[in-house]
Write an enzyme that holds these catalytic residues in place. Structure first.
Site, PDB file in Angstrom:
ATOM      1  N   LYS A   1      27.289  10.428  46.414  1.00 27.01           N
ATOM      2  CA  LYS A   1      28.689  10.732  46.101  1.00 27.01           C
ATOM      3  C   LYS A   1      28.804  11.047  44.617  1.00 27.01           C
ATOM      4  O   LYS A   1      28.053  10.499  43.808  1.00 27.01           O
ATOM      5  CB  LYS A   1      29.606   9.544  46.439  1.00 27.01           C
TER       6      LYS A   1
HETATM    7  P1  NAD Z   1      43.417  15.316  49.044  1.00 24.30           P
HETATM    8  O1  NAD Z   1      43.340  15.287  47.575  1.00 24.30           O
HETATM    9  O2  NAD Z   1      43.425  16.634  49.743  1.00 24.30           O
HETATM   10  O3  NAD Z   1      44.689  14.508  49.594  1.00 24.30           O
HETATM   11  C1  NAD Z   1      45.011  13.215  49.198  1.00 24.30           C
HETATM   12  C2  NAD Z   1      46.516  13.070  49.403  1.00 24.30           C
HETATM   13  O4  NAD Z   1      46.885  11.712  49.154  1.00 24.30           O
HETATM   14  C3  NAD Z   1      47.333  13.947  48.472  1.00 24.30           C
HETATM   15  O5  NAD Z   1      48.376  14.563  49.191  1.00 24.30           O
HETATM   16  C4  NAD Z   1      47.869  12.962  47.437  1.00 24.30           C
HETATM   17  O6  NAD Z   1      49.098  13.357  46.862  1.00 24.30           O
HETATM   18  C5  NAD Z   1      48.012  11.717  48.299  1.00 24.30           C
HETATM   19  N1  NAD Z   1      48.032  10.477  47.508  1.00 24.30           N
HETATM   20  C6  NAD Z   1      47.388  10.206  46.344  1.00 24.30           C
HETATM   21  N2  NAD Z   1      47.670   8.964  45.940  1.00 24.30           N
HETATM   22  C7  NAD Z   1      48.499   8.441  46.856  1.00 24.30           C
HETATM   23  C8  NAD Z   1      49.148   7.193  46.988  1.00 24.30           C
HETATM   24  N3  NAD Z   1      49.002   6.232  46.082  1.00 24.30           N
HETATM   25  N4  NAD Z   1      49.932   6.994  48.078  1.00 24.30           N
HETATM   26  C9  NAD Z   1      50.102   7.960  49.002  1.00 24.30           C
HETATM   27  N5  NAD Z   1      49.525   9.167  48.922  1.00 24.30           N
HETATM   28  C10 NAD Z   1      48.734   9.401  47.862  1.00 24.30           C
HETATM   29  O7  NAD Z   1      42.185  14.413  49.533  1.00 24.30           O
HETATM   30  P2  NAD Z   1      41.474  14.428  50.954  1.00 24.30           P
HETATM   31  O8  NAD Z   1      40.297  15.320  50.864  1.00 24.30           O
HETATM   32  O9  NAD Z   1      42.481  14.603  52.031  1.00 24.30           O
HETATM   33  O10 NAD Z   1      40.898  12.930  50.979  1.00 24.30           O
HETATM   34  C11 NAD Z   1      41.700  11.821  51.355  1.00 24.30           C
HETATM   35  C12 NAD Z   1      40.779  10.664  51.722  1.00 24.30           C
HETATM   36  O11 NAD Z   1      39.904  11.092  52.768  1.00 24.30           O
HETATM   37  C13 NAD Z   1      39.877  10.174  50.592  1.00 24.30           C
HETATM   38  O12 NAD Z   1      39.677   8.784  50.742  1.00 24.30           O
HETATM   39  C14 NAD Z   1      38.561  10.892  50.858  1.00 24.30           C
HETATM   40  O13 NAD Z   1      37.444  10.218  50.328  1.00 24.30           O
HETATM   41  C15 NAD Z   1      38.554  10.868  52.384  1.00 24.30           C
HETATM   42  N6  NAD Z   1      37.682  11.881  52.981  1.00 24.30           N
HETATM   43  C16 NAD Z   1      37.880  13.208  52.752  1.00 24.30           C
HETATM   44  C17 NAD Z   1      37.028  14.130  53.366  1.00 24.30           C
HETATM   45  C18 NAD Z   1      37.246  15.615  53.219  1.00 24.30           C
HETATM   46  O14 NAD Z   1      36.563  16.384  53.927  1.00 24.30           O
HETATM   47  N7  NAD Z   1      38.154  16.094  52.385  1.00 24.30           N
HETATM   48  C19 NAD Z   1      35.977  13.700  54.176  1.00 24.30           C
HETATM   49  C20 NAD Z   1      35.815  12.332  54.387  1.00 24.30           C
HETATM   50  C21 NAD Z   1      36.679  11.433  53.786  1.00 24.30           C
END
Ligand code: NAD
Length: 476
Positions: free
Chosen positions: A107
């Protein structure tokens, strides 16, 4: 966000790991060998901008190299730190094993608030960060392959791939150095939606197991189930959209960083998303009722709670007040270890992150294979499948006519039956299969082992057993 008394993210992951590993009969020392993060590289680099030089701090942690390349996203967030990156890297190891993606775990992260920089500045910073990682083989198609995570997306992956190609002009597999790229630079259809799609497939599979549902008092299908989503970013948006548009679930609340909106009749996910895209937050959203204290909405009555934003949002402070019978961890680490214990005691079922959000790495795996094979999935067989289907339909129609049988195929059936699978259909099929098989393996352990009383421990058991097997064949 984490409650003061709660352990760090890494400690929470290690706690869950130990809980499961202690149930297994592993050779002496192997538990520690699997659990410990192999290395973490910290880089501080300067970028000339806005009339001066700004220094940025980034990390790339490699948790386990029992399989290579190692795989894991790169996150842009001002809260990024070594503990978080190592926790996420270890989760990647366990996640890849659960969905049988042939990778070790890694990561990366950069301490930056992307909202404070222009697109040109982000490009310069990304290329500088990538340069530092590429020259140390921390980005490399056969050793370490990043992907998007919070704060990054196809755009950043395209810059990283381009940077790698500039530095490795004769590497024929250079496109495989990173996944989650846009289609025109070697990406794969269905990658952007993959993690949210995987959350949907995971829930569909859970609802195909009535005995598992019964453990949290749910029954029936996803139709009409009330869903609360936290974080309407890549993962949360796609999960909420597919559940509401395809499975008939009702998204009754959406929580963002600046508050939440609630509508018990169900929100239109696209409408709320458009508001967030255009204003940068959920405040002022014309749909539903606005609540300033978003965190309190996690405690709202619903059937399924989907934390899809950041880690440690359910802690020992609020776990007791959570009412959802089922939580699916779309985000990584949204529940701290003490909170997990409280939820378990309350009979709440948690579908754990290492399985629930593995759709992203699964489709990344397909993209990496596509890049190495230099051909789009379905390119060779699609028309051939259609030709065989046409042959069969024509022959049956001829026989019906000859035998005066007054039947014919409907146009809709013929259209669907004759359509050969393109890349998107194949990716979705591969992802669905992966999510089903992984759930079945986890659920089997949950049901059969008396010493395993939750899905998280079951997932760790499946994962650790598979990693332990790989260790048997490698030199240490
Ligand atoms: P992203 O940046 O696209 O979206 C995150 C969202 O959460 C945003 O809309 C942001 O405004 C919101 N946010 C931030 N802080 C917040 C809070 N305190 N309360 C409520 N909402 C809040 O990120 P993502 O890619 O969707 O990732 C989200 C989670 O999923 C992370 O934990 C990431 O590690 C996990 N994840 C993502 C992927 C991927 O393919 N993108 C894969 C596996 C896991």
């Amino acid at each position: 966000m984490a409650h003061g008394k709660d352990p760090s993210f890494l400690e929470s992951v290690e706690y869950s790991f130990n809980r499961a590993a202690n149930l297994l009969d592993l050779p002496p020392g192997l538990k520690e060998q699997i659990r410990e993060c192999n290395s973490t590289y910290t880089v501080r680099f300067g970028v000339r901008m806005r009339g001066g030089i700004r220094t940025f701090t980034g990390y790339r942690a490699v948790h386990s190299e029992h399989m290579e390349p190692v795989k894991g996203g790169i996150r842009y967030d001002s809260r990024v730190n070594q503990d978080e990156v190592e926790a996420l890297a270890s989760l990647m190891t366990y996640k890849c094993a659960v969905v049988e993606a042939p990778f070790g775990g890694s990561k990366g992260g950069l301490c930056i608030n992307p909202r404070e920089y222009t697109a040109e500045e982000i490009e310069t910073i990304t290329r500088r960060f990538a340069f530092e990682l590429i020259k140390r083989d921390l980005i490399n198609p056969s050793q370490n392959v990043p992907a998007p995570d919070m704060g990054t997306g196809p755009r950043e992956m395209a810059w990283i791939a381009d940077q790698y190609m500039h530095m490795n002009t004769t590497d024929i597999n250079s496109r495989a150095c990173v996944t989650g790229k846009p289609l025109n630079v070697g990406g794969i259809q269905g990658r952007v939606e993959a993690t949210g799609r995987g959350v949907q497939y995971a829930l569909q599979e859970f609802f195909r197991h009535p005995k598992d549902q019964a453990k949290c008092g749910l029954e029936g299908t996803l139709e009409g189930k009330r869903v609360v989503v936290q974080g309407l970013g890549n993962v949360g948006y796609h999960a909420a959209l597919f559940l509401s548009e395809e499975d008939g679930s009702k998204v009754t609340a959406i929580i963002e960083w600046d508050g939440a909106v609630i509508d018990d009749d169900g929100l239109n996910v696209d409408e709320v998303s458009h508001h967030i895209q255009s204003t940068g937050g959920i405040k002022g959203c014309p749909y539903g009722t606005y609540v300033k204290d978003g965190l309190s909405v996690l405690e709202k009555e619903c059937d399924i709670l989907i934390p899809a934003a950041i880690e440690a949002v359910i802690t020992s402070e609020n776990a007791d007040r959570i009412k959802a019978p089922l939580i699916i961890e779309a985000a990584n680490g949204p529940i701290t270890a003490p909170a997990d214990t409280i939820l378990r005691r309350k009979g709440i079922v948690v579908i754990p992150d290492m399985y629930a959000n593995a759709g992203g790495v699964t489709v990344s795996y397909f993209e990496w294979v596509k890049n190495l094979s230099h051909i789009r999935f379905g390119r060779m067989q699609r028309r051939q499948e259609e030709a065989r289907g046409t042959l069969l339909v024509n022959e049956l129609n001829r026989l019906f006519k000859k035998s005066n049988v007054p039947v014919s195929f409907s146009e809709q059936f013929v259209g669907k039956y004759l359509r050969g699978a393109g890349e998107l259909e194949l990716v979705r099929s591969g992802l669905d299969d992966t999510m089903r098989l992984a759930y079945q393996a986890i659920s089997d352990v949950w049901r059969r082992r008396e010493d395993v009383d939750d899905l998280r421990t079951a997932a760790y058991v499946v994962s650790i057993q598979r990693i332990a097997q790989s260790y048997q064949s490698i030199a240490l």
